[in-house]
Design a protein around this motif. Structure first.
Motif, PDB file in Angstrom:
ATOM      1  N   UNK A  26       0.826  -1.204   0.000  1.00 58.83           N
ATOM      2  CA  UNK A  26       0.000   0.000   0.000  1.00 58.83           C
ATOM      3  C   UNK A  26       0.862   1.255   0.000  1.00 58.83           C
ATOM      4  N   UNK A  27       1.940   1.223   0.782  1.00 62.09           N
ATOM      5  CA  UNK A  27       2.816   2.394   0.857  1.00 62.09           C
ATOM      6  C   UNK A  27       3.545   2.633  -0.460  1.00 62.09           C
ATOM      7  N   UNK A  28       3.935   1.540  -1.130  1.00 64.25           N
ATOM      8  CA  UNK A  28       4.685   1.666  -2.385  1.00 64.25           C
ATOM      9  C   UNK A  28       3.786   1.744  -3.611  1.00 64.25           C
ATOM     10  N   UNK A  29       2.475   1.728  -3.433  1.00 64.82           N
ATOM     11  CA  UNK A  29       1.581   1.802  -4.594  1.00 64.82           C
ATOM     12  C   UNK A  29       1.791   3.077  -5.424  1.00 64.82           C
ATOM     13  N   UNK A  30       2.089   4.244  -4.813  1.00 66.84           N
ATOM     14  CA  UNK A  30       2.397   5.408  -5.663  1.00 66.84           C
ATOM     15  C   UNK A  30       3.614   5.181  -6.557  1.00 66.84           C
ATOM     16  N   UNK A  31       4.606   4.440  -6.076  1.00 66.36           N
ATOM     17  CA  UNK A  31       5.765   4.121  -6.914  1.00 66.36           C
ATOM     18  C   UNK A  31       5.330   3.269  -8.109  1.00 66.36           C
ATOM     19  N   UNK A  32       4.428   2.298  -7.843  1.00 62.15           N
ATOM     20  CA  UNK A  32       3.922   1.451  -8.917  1.00 62.15           C
ATOM     21  C   UNK A  32       3.158   2.290  -9.938  1.00 62.15           C
ATOM     22  N   UNK A  33       2.312   3.210  -9.457  1.00 63.52           N
ATOM     23  CA  UNK A  33       1.550   4.056 -10.377  1.00 63.52           C
ATOM     24  C   UNK A  33       2.483   4.939 -11.204  1.00 63.52           C
ATOM     25  N   UNK A  83       0.725  13.565 -13.629  1.00 57.38           N
ATOM     26  CA  UNK A  83       0.054  14.342 -12.594  1.00 57.38           C
ATOM     27  C   UNK A  83       0.835  14.220 -11.283  1.00 57.38           C
ATOM     28  N   UNK A  84       1.424  15.326 -10.852  1.00 55.20           N
ATOM     29  CA  UNK A  84       2.221  15.308  -9.631  1.00 55.20           C
ATOM     30  C   UNK A  84       1.363  15.421  -8.371  1.00 55.20           C
ATOM     31  N   UNK A  85       0.136  15.918  -8.509  1.00 57.50           N
ATOM     32  CA  UNK A  85      -0.692  16.180  -7.334  1.00 57.50           C
ATOM     33  C   UNK A  85      -1.093  14.941  -6.571  1.00 57.50           C
ATOM     34  N   UNK A  86      -1.170  13.797  -7.243  1.00 57.43           N
ATOM     35  CA  UNK A  86      -1.593  12.562  -6.579  1.00 57.43           C
ATOM     36  C   UNK A  86      -0.430  11.792  -5.965  1.00 57.43           C
ATOM     37  N   UNK A  87       0.785  12.285  -6.116  1.00 57.24           N
ATOM     38  CA  UNK A  87       1.965  11.568  -5.635  1.00 57.24           C
ATOM     39  C   UNK A  87       2.415  12.119  -4.287  1.00 57.24           C
ATOM     40  N   UNK A  88       2.997  11.265  -3.434  1.00 59.04           N
ATOM     41  CA  UNK A  88       3.584  11.776  -2.182  1.00 59.04           C
ATOM     42  C   UNK A  88       4.783  12.662  -2.483  1.00 59.04           C
ATOM     43  N   UNK A  89       5.153  13.489  -1.493  1.00 60.55           N
ATOM     44  CA  UNK A  89       6.192  14.493  -1.738  1.00 60.55           C
ATOM     45  C   UNK A  89       7.529  13.863  -2.089  1.00 60.55           C
ATOM     46  N   UNK A  90       7.794  12.615  -1.623  1.00 60.22           N
ATOM     47  CA  UNK A  90       9.074  11.974  -1.934  1.00 60.22           C
ATOM     48  C   UNK A  90       9.219  11.675  -3.419  1.00 60.22           C
ATOM     49  N   UNK A  91       8.077  11.500  -4.117  1.00 60.19           N
ATOM     50  CA  UNK A  91       8.115  11.141  -5.536  1.00 60.19           C
ATOM     51  C   UNK A  91       7.868  12.330  -6.463  1.00 60.19           C
ATOM     52  N   UNK A  92       7.480  13.442  -5.909  1.00 61.91           N
ATOM     53  CA  UNK A  92       7.153  14.576  -6.773  1.00 61.91           C
ATOM     54  C   UNK A  92       8.378  15.100  -7.523  1.00 61.91           C
ATOM     55  N   UNK A  93       9.532  15.046  -6.880  1.00 61.53           N
ATOM     56  CA  UNK A  93      10.749  15.498  -7.575  1.00 61.53           C
ATOM     57  C   UNK A  93      11.037  14.615  -8.784  1.00 61.53           C
ATOM     58  N   UNK A  94      10.823  13.301  -8.629  1.00 58.77           N
ATOM     59  CA  UNK A  94      11.031  12.387  -9.764  1.00 58.77           C
ATOM     60  C   UNK A  94      10.041  12.700 -10.875  1.00 58.77           C
TER      61      UNK A  94
END
Length: 438
Positions: free
Chosen positions: A174-181, A198-209
């Motif tokens: 569940x925690x890594x699901x944003x990485x999968x998306x 779309x950066x808005x749905x991602x956690x802040x750790x992944x927004x830079x990527x």
């Protein structure tokens, strides 16, 4: 080739291992604390029992001291022989009374705790040293209590560990699901899909990527658009002067002496080749622009009929195209008609140009797509594998640009289909077959 490691698996294994390690350490500390506490409790019980027995025995002996016959009948109180044994001894070490231990304990008659290999013994003595009571507690009883306590702590872990493993895996997934998306979104990006993530749905750790990927997509999109615009504009701008030069050349051929006909013919053929190349470049530019998919379904059989009729009116395709449609075939797909027409025209032109003159070209259509077959020598597999690359041509003397199959493959991918080429034609010993599965 080594299989790529999974972050989910690595995190689940690492977290489960750490949790199990902490639980085992906690279990060890719990057993250690229980050992100390059990020792204090058992020692306290043994000491209290010895002191009370000493008082009772001293009182009995004092009451019966004047009556030797009565003294012989004094009976010491019975204890639970399963756990405790005791002895009453005089100052010389003689055993006066015992419970479960007829032989003297091999410890000194000194007030306090002592122990043997199997017993923990407390000695309580009278003030004048005339009477001693020794109560022994077997170590096996203490070990048994400690084992039962430790087992009581361990048994719940046998159920908690599998449950925690499942819980950790679910939480990690569940925690890594944003990485999968994010990964799935990046995988969809190609020259036909340059939409930003779309950066808005991602956690802040992944927004830079995601921001970096969007910047890269923007640069790639600008480069692709510049390339397509240049190719398209070049093809459009070349068509008119090429057509004018071809018309002038053909008129010149009718005016010059026959001695110049060979040269003017070469010019005419060069201009015709340049015109076809400009047309293929324009088609490639449209294919790269992503024109394959439509929001509405199109009757592809109708498009196929129009393309075949158009080619049959040319000198190249007269009486050579043979259409075979399976019974009750319906070929409707969400594909743009002009994109499918480009695919068909390239396949049929390739078959007509690269097959012997007047030889038939067969088109077989079923619900899954179509295939085009033509006669000709067998093409080796190494050459066959490179035919879909741009400007790649097989061993042929026929004119062409080497772009036809590359255009077909690009559009087939956009149509969520695929191009399959083979030589010889399956079931024969020669020829070439191009199949589009939709």
């Amino acid at each position: 080739m080594l299989r790529a490691a999974s972050m989910t698996r690595r995190l689940a294994v690492a977290l489960t291992s750490v949790v199990m390690l902490f639980w085992m350490v906690a279990l060890g500390l719990g057993v250690y604390v229980m050992h100390d506490e059990f020792t204090e409790i058992f020692d306290s019980g043994v000491q209290e029992t010895a002191e009370r027995l000493l008082q009772l025995m001293a009182d009995d002996i004092a009451v019966n001291a004047g009556d030797s016959a009565a003294a012989k009948t004094v009976v010491a109180p019975a204890l639970n022989a399963q756990y405790l044994t005791y002895q009453v001894r005089d100052r010389n070490g003689k055993v006066l009374f015992d419970e479960g231990a007829p032989q003297p304990f091999p410890v000194p008659l000194t007030t306090g705790f002592s122990q043997t290999a199997t017993y923990r013994i407390y000695t309580a003595g009278a003030k004048d040293g005339s009477l001693y009571v020794q109560v022994a507690d077997a170590f096996e009883h203490r070990t048994e209590a400690l084992m039962e306590g430790g087992l009581a702590l361990l048994l719940p872990l046998l159920f908690l560990i599998p449950g925690s493993i499942v819980a950790i895996v679910l939480v990690v997934r569940s925690t890594l699901s944003p990485v999968q998306r994010l990964r799935d979104e990046i995988l969809t990006k190609d020259s036909g899909n340059m939409a930003p993530i779309d950066e808005g749905t991602l956690p802040k750790e992944l927004r830079a990527i995601a921001r970096s990927v969007n910047l890269l997509l923007a640069r790639l999109k600008a480069a692709f658009e510049a390339e397509r615009e240049f190719t398209s504009n070049s093809a459009h701008e070349l068509r008119t002067p090429i057509a004018g030069a071809l018309a002038q050349t053909q008129r010149l051929m009718s005016e010059v002496p026959p001695a110049f006909h060979q040269r003017t013919g070469q010019i005419e053929r060069a201009l015709l080749h340049l015109g076809r190349l400009a047309e293929k470049l324009l088609q490639m530019s449209r294919a790269e622009a992503g024109i394959g998919i439509s929001d509405e379904k199109t009757d592809l059989l109708a498009v196929l009929t129009v393309v075949i009729e158009d080619l049959e009116r040319s000198a190249l395709g007269t009486s050579r195209l043979h259409l075979h449609v399976a019974d009750d075939t319906v070929l409707e797909r969400p594909i743009r008609a002009d994109a499918f027409a480009i695919v068909l025209r390239n396949l049929l032109e390739n078959a007509l140009i690269h097959s012997p003159p007047s030889s038939p070209v067969n088109i077989y259509v079923d619900a899954g797509g179509l295939r085009v077959t033509n006669d000709g020598p067998v093409i080796d597999q190494r050459t066959l594998a490179g035919l879909t690359r741009r400007f790649s041509r097989g061993p042929t003397e026929a004119t062409g640009s080497g772009l036809g199959l590359a255009i077909v493959e690009r559009l087939a991918e956009q149509m969520q289909g695929r191009l399959l080429i083979s030589s010889p034609v399956p079931g024969t010993e020669q020829g070439f077959q191009a199949e589009i599965r939709l």
